[in-house]
Design a protein around this motif. Sequence first.
Motif, PDB file in Angstrom:
ATOM      1  N   TYR A  38       0.783  -1.230   0.000  1.00 44.15           N
ATOM      2  CA  TYR A  38       0.000   0.000   0.000  1.00 44.15           C
ATOM      3  C   TYR A  38       0.819   1.287   0.000  1.00 44.15           C
ATOM      4  CZ  TYR A  38      -4.165  -2.817   1.055  1.00 44.15           C
ATOM      5  OH  TYR A  38      -5.193  -3.727   1.000  1.00 44.15           O
ATOM      6  N   VAL A  39       2.018   1.254   0.569  1.00 45.23           N
ATOM      7  CA  VAL A  39       2.801   2.489   0.676  1.00 45.23           C
ATOM      8  C   VAL A  39       3.349   2.877  -0.691  1.00 45.23           C
ATOM      9  CG1 VAL A  39       4.903   3.509   1.639  1.00 45.23           C
ATOM     10  CG2 VAL A  39       3.384   2.150   3.097  1.00 45.23           C
ATOM     11  N   GLN A  40       3.154   4.136  -1.062  1.00 39.48           N
ATOM     12  CA  GLN A  40       3.597   4.622  -2.377  1.00 39.48           C
ATOM     13  C   GLN A  40       4.741   5.621  -2.264  1.00 39.48           C
ATOM     14  OE1 GLN A  40      -0.027   6.075  -4.214  1.00 39.48           O
ATOM     15  NE2 GLN A  40      -0.681   4.016  -4.797  1.00 39.48           N
ATOM     16  N   SER A  41       5.177   5.935  -1.059  1.00 45.44           N
ATOM     17  CA  SER A  41       6.368   6.759  -0.896  1.00 45.44           C
ATOM     18  C   SER A  41       7.584   5.839  -0.862  1.00 45.44           C
ATOM     19  CB  SER A  41       6.272   7.602   0.381  1.00 45.44           C
ATOM     20  OG  SER A  41       6.009   6.780   1.504  1.00 45.44           O
ATOM     21  N   LYS A 106      10.455  16.037  10.053  1.00 45.22           N
ATOM     22  CA  LYS A 106      10.621  14.621   9.711  1.00 45.22           C
ATOM     23  C   LYS A 106       9.310  14.040   9.205  1.00 45.22           C
ATOM     24  CE  LYS A 106      12.621  10.374  11.562  1.00 45.22           C
ATOM     25  NZ  LYS A 106      13.284   9.771  12.761  1.00 45.22           N
ATOM     26  N   LYS A 107       9.381  13.270   8.123  1.00 47.56           N
ATOM     27  CA  LYS A 107       8.198  12.672   7.529  1.00 47.56           C
ATOM     28  C   LYS A 107       8.332  11.147   7.507  1.00 47.56           C
ATOM     29  CE  LYS A 107       6.242  16.610   6.635  1.00 47.56           C
ATOM     30  NZ  LYS A 107       5.041  17.044   7.388  1.00 47.56           N
ATOM     31  N   PHE A 108       7.181  10.481   7.531  1.00 47.40           N
ATOM     32  CA  PHE A 108       7.143   9.032   7.668  1.00 47.40           C
ATOM     33  C   PHE A 108       6.412   8.385   6.493  1.00 47.40           C
ATOM     34  CE2 PHE A 108       7.563  10.910  11.821  1.00 47.40           C
ATOM     35  CZ  PHE A 108       8.589  10.165  12.379  1.00 47.40           C
ATOM     36  N   ASP A 109       6.768   7.131   6.252  1.00 48.29           N
ATOM     37  CA  ASP A 109       6.165   6.370   5.161  1.00 48.29           C
ATOM     38  C   ASP A 109       5.070   5.424   5.641  1.00 48.29           C
ATOM     39  OD1 ASP A 109       8.163   7.156   2.935  1.00 48.29           O
ATOM     40  OD2 ASP A 109       9.436   6.529   4.618  1.00 48.29           O
ATOM     41  N   ARG A 139       4.480  11.261   4.626  1.00 50.21           N
ATOM     42  CA  ARG A 139       4.778  11.691   3.269  1.00 50.21           C
ATOM     43  C   ARG A 139       3.574  11.406   2.384  1.00 50.21           C
ATOM     44  NH1 ARG A 139      10.099   9.003   4.013  1.00 50.21           N
ATOM     45  NH2 ARG A 139      11.704  10.627   4.161  1.00 50.21           N
ATOM     46  N   THR A 140       3.451  12.128   1.286  1.00 44.45           N
ATOM     47  CA  THR A 140       2.424  11.795   0.302  1.00 44.45           C
ATOM     48  C   THR A 140       2.662  10.357  -0.162  1.00 44.45           C
ATOM     49  OG1 THR A 140       2.230  14.079  -0.443  1.00 44.45           O
ATOM     50  CG2 THR A 140       1.453  12.369  -1.953  1.00 44.45           C
ATOM     51  N   GLY A 141       1.618   9.556  -0.115  1.00 48.30           N
ATOM     52  CA  GLY A 141       1.732   8.140  -0.452  1.00 48.30           C
ATOM     53  C   GLY A 141       1.984   7.259   0.749  1.00 48.30           C
ATOM     54  N   LEU A 252     -16.319  -6.700  14.202  1.00 41.83           N
ATOM     55  CA  LEU A 252     -16.158  -5.415  14.881  1.00 41.83           C
ATOM     56  C   LEU A 252     -14.702  -4.984  14.961  1.00 41.83           C
ATOM     57  CD1 LEU A 252     -18.682  -5.855  17.839  1.00 41.83           C
ATOM     58  CD2 LEU A 252     -18.988  -4.456  15.790  1.00 41.83           C
ATOM     59  N   ASP A 253     -13.770  -5.930  14.831  1.00 42.79           N
ATOM     60  CA  ASP A 253     -12.347  -5.597  14.892  1.00 42.79           C
ATOM     61  C   ASP A 253     -11.859  -5.206  13.507  1.00 42.79           C
ATOM     62  OD1 ASP A 253     -12.974  -8.344  14.358  1.00 42.79           O
ATOM     63  OD2 ASP A 253     -10.840  -8.835  14.456  1.00 42.79           O
ATOM     64  N   LYS A 254     -11.304  -4.014  13.393  1.00 45.07           N
ATOM     65  CA  LYS A 254     -10.890  -3.485  12.092  1.00 45.07           C
ATOM     66  C   LYS A 254      -9.484  -2.911  12.160  1.00 45.07           C
ATOM     67  CE  LYS A 254     -15.054  -4.156  10.427  1.00 45.07           C
ATOM     68  NZ  LYS A 254     -15.334  -5.290   9.537  1.00 45.07           N
ATOM     69  N   VAL A 255      -8.761  -3.075  11.076  1.00 45.31           N
ATOM     70  CA  VAL A 255      -7.532  -2.327  10.841  1.00 45.31           C
ATOM     71  C   VAL A 255      -7.735  -1.564   9.547  1.00 45.31           C
ATOM     72  CG1 VAL A 255      -5.035  -2.364  10.544  1.00 45.31           C
ATOM     73  CG2 VAL A 255      -6.140  -4.105  11.968  1.00 45.31           C
ATOM     74  N   VAL A 256      -7.955  -0.254   9.655  1.00 44.79           N
ATOM     75  CA  VAL A 256      -8.193   0.561   8.471  1.00 44.79           C
ATOM     76  C   VAL A 256      -6.850   1.108   7.989  1.00 44.79           C
ATOM     77  CG1 VAL A 256     -10.576   1.147   9.015  1.00 44.79           C
ATOM     78  CG2 VAL A 256      -8.747   2.589   9.882  1.00 44.79           C
ATOM     79  N   LEU A 257      -6.667   1.107   6.677  1.00 46.30           N
ATOM     80  CA  LEU A 257      -5.438   1.596   6.066  1.00 46.30           C
ATOM     81  C   LEU A 257      -5.751   2.892   5.362  1.00 46.30           C
ATOM     82  CD1 LEU A 257      -4.136  -1.789   4.616  1.00 46.30           C
ATOM     83  CD2 LEU A 257      -3.707  -0.778   6.866  1.00 46.30           C
ATOM     84  N   LEU A 258      -5.116   3.970   5.817  1.00 45.73           N
ATOM     85  CA  LEU A 258      -5.399   5.325   5.349  1.00 45.73           C
ATOM     86  C   LEU A 258      -4.145   5.874   4.672  1.00 45.73           C
ATOM     87  CD1 LEU A 258      -7.138   6.588   8.625  1.00 45.73           C
ATOM     88  CD2 LEU A 258      -8.200   5.434   6.669  1.00 45.73           C
ATOM     89  N   ARG A 259      -4.259   6.192   3.383  1.00 45.41           N
ATOM     90  CA  ARG A 259      -3.106   6.686   2.646  1.00 45.41           C
ATOM     91  C   ARG A 259      -3.153   8.199   2.519  1.00 45.41           C
ATOM     92  NH1 ARG A 259      -3.370   4.285  -2.613  1.00 45.41           N
ATOM     93  NH2 ARG A 259      -2.252   2.458  -1.829  1.00 45.41           N
ATOM     94  N   ARG A 260      -1.995   8.843   2.723  1.00 49.61           N
ATOM     95  CA  ARG A 260      -1.888  10.298   2.589  1.00 49.61           C
ATOM     96  C   ARG A 260      -1.933  10.664   1.116  1.00 49.61           C
ATOM     97  NH1 ARG A 260       0.595  15.225   4.550  1.00 49.61           N
ATOM     98  NH2 ARG A 260       0.057  16.655   2.856  1.00 49.61           N
ATOM     99  N   VAL A 261      -2.874  11.543   0.772  1.00 52.13           N
ATOM    100  CA  VAL A 261      -3.011  12.027  -0.607  1.00 52.13           C
ATOM    101  C   VAL A 261      -2.767  13.530  -0.627  1.00 52.13           C
ATOM    102  CG1 VAL A 261      -4.606  10.213  -1.291  1.00 52.13           C
ATOM    103  CG2 VAL A 261      -5.508  12.322  -0.313  1.00 52.13           C
TER     104      VAL A 261
END
Length: 262
Positions: A38-41, A106-109, A139-141, A252-261
Amino acid sequence: MSQFQQTDWYDVPHYYDVIYDTGTQQEADFLEGVYERYVQSSGKQLLEPACGPGRLLAELGSRGYSVSGFDVNQAMLDYARRRIRKRKGRAVLKRMDLADFSFGAKKFDLAFCLVSSICHLLTEDEARRHLKLVAQALRTGGVYALGILMTEYADRRPTTERWVAERDGVKVDCSVKTWPANRKTRTSAMRTRLTVHGNDETRQYESQWKMRTYGPRQLSALIKSEPRLELVGCHTFDYDLSKQDPIGGDRLDKVVLLRRVG
């Protein structure tokens, strides 16, 4: 009369670590899969809000990632530092709050917070502030993996979860009781009890606090409140990347993946 000592379980990090450490390898494997899929950076900078005893930071650091984390509890941070030093690793660790943190320029991926820690933020403003700060830190992505156990508001029964773990001659019996959510305040009372056996003695600790609750509608609204974070995946605490489970699904248990756009 109860023999449990009233103690914040975050102030006894070793016992907390024993009961959660059994899942470290599986969770780290999952996070590596998230990074690859999923990571695009292009960097390998990782951030863990509410890093606790540093089990995931230590493991992922040993896999070649540059790791940073923060926690509001000093005992947890001290334990995390000792753990990472013992593995001859390096990490940037700071004492900060989920709703008030910064690593400057500092930015993170990849950022991750897998054990419902966001529910310690009792107001919507604090939760939205947290997502805003995460978006700023990525970071974006880059991607934020946020784990949360949602609430079934129609279920008015208290629930109890119990498990036992053992390490280096110390056995910890943990029980977590959750009372039905207050619909008006969206909070739920919780109690944890740790019974620790080791060194020919038994110690008992009890913690009580409130947590903010989320159903599918509330979680979706929180995500939509931060336009720089786009929902790109949703999984469960099984940490199986081959299976998607939508926010409104059966679990009810979730891991949501949120990408920075943007």
